[in-house]
Design an enzyme around this catalytic site. Sequence first.
Site, short mmCIF file in Angstrom:
data_model
loop_
_atom_site.label_atom_id
_atom_site.label_comp_id
_atom_site.label_asym_id
_atom_site.label_seq_id
_atom_site.Cartn_x
_atom_site.Cartn_y
_atom_site.Cartn_z
N ASN A 72 0.82 -1.22 0.00
CA ASN A 72 0.00 0.00 0.00
C ASN A 72 0.85 1.27 0.00
OD1 ASN A 72 -2.50 -1.37 0.03
ND2 ASN A 72 -2.31 -1.71 2.24
N HIS A 79 3.02 2.41 2.09
CA HIS A 79 3.37 3.09 3.33
C HIS A 79 4.18 2.13 4.20
CE1 HIS A 79 -0.73 1.74 5.22
NE2 HIS A 79 0.16 0.80 5.29
N CYS A 82 3.81 7.29 7.55
CA CYS A 82 4.95 8.01 6.98
C CYS A 82 5.34 7.33 5.68
CB CYS A 82 6.13 8.06 7.95
SG CYS A 82 6.94 6.49 8.25
#
Length: 425
Positions: free
Chosen positions: A329, A331, A366
Amino acid sequence: MVASVAASAFFPVPSSSSSSSSSSLTGSAKPSSISLAKGPDALDARGLVAKPASNSGGLQVKVNAQATTRINGSKVGLKIDTNKLEDTPSIPSSAPRTFYNQLPDWSVLLAAITTIFLAAEKQWTLMDWKPRRPDMLADAFGLGKIIENGLVYRQNFSIRSYEIGADQTASIETLMNHLQETALNHVKCAGLLGNGFGSTPEMSKKNLIWVVTKMQVLVEHYPSWGDIIEVDTWAAASGKNGMRRDWHVRDSQTGQTIMRASSNWVMMNKNTRRLSKFPEEVRAELEPYFMDRVPVIDDDNRKLPKLDDDTADHVRKGLTPRWSDLDVNQHVNNVKYIGWILESAPISILESHELASMTLEYRRECGRDSVLQSLTSVSNDCTDGSAELPIECQHLLRLEGGPEIVKGQTEWRPKKRAPFPVGSP
């Protein structure tokens, strides 16, 4: 020479001293002789000393031979050139053909049959994976199985050599990876895996993904290299827009509890990166698999204390994600945060204590270009002679610009075993 003697036992050979008998071998059988050697000490085919029989001084061996040989009722005469026989070098005769040495090589045949049966058994194992009982489903490759009326997924893991650390035990990150693996395999084995990382088909249609908001972990003890652990996981509803997932990890041999964990998850839009409500279509997919069971860990609702540069005892700066830290995904995987949090834990604690419990609150994600800082505060310092006391730490993982990524709290207990000696392989 030996071949000549052997041949003379079966075929009539003319004598070198009788020219009349060498022309043909008809009539009654008469003794004939073969000159073997010169001298009084020559031996005949029976091991007896041959007597001189001619003026030339050659010794002869007498053998009996039939003058006429019948093949299929016809008389066949056999002629042998004595000179050629004497000049022919001796050739070892081959082994006689018997019933035994004409049999096929049974070991090769048996090996071929065994190979065929093993290949057939392997193919049958891969294809015949359907459940033998309605209350148990197993995946095609034996990685795990769904039990308890299809609501609990169970999978075993072997602790590998590369998953242990200096304490000769599996790391907390290894165990957390096993938890994540079983959660995804549960969704896959239940037939609910869409295109996303654990997303259902309806979630994939709406570009929704799961993100964890809270994780609580209690570790009873850490497994060692070669241990087999058994992980049970199940899901339950959590409020109107969330899902709870629990895990219970045991030693597969003794049944002793190794770890318990409970987590809360919500949905996020993959494109906008904003939280989403629980669509009814997704709820209809998941509710049949939700289990009505109390959390394996009581929810700790205590507010984590604020941590900043003034209250932190240890700070580690300049942490950046690697490409391998990103999941499908795009991340950072939530397990990676645990390693970053422990980057700022003092080495004195890591050497004398082991992680007993952990509570993490995930605030935001993040990306690969983020630069992070890890902050840790310690309730008591184990370097002042209090190494036998439990230790509590507060943690914060944040971007260098200030926004919080993860807040956490850990408890540490004294180690039960000594680490590897310094300098040992």
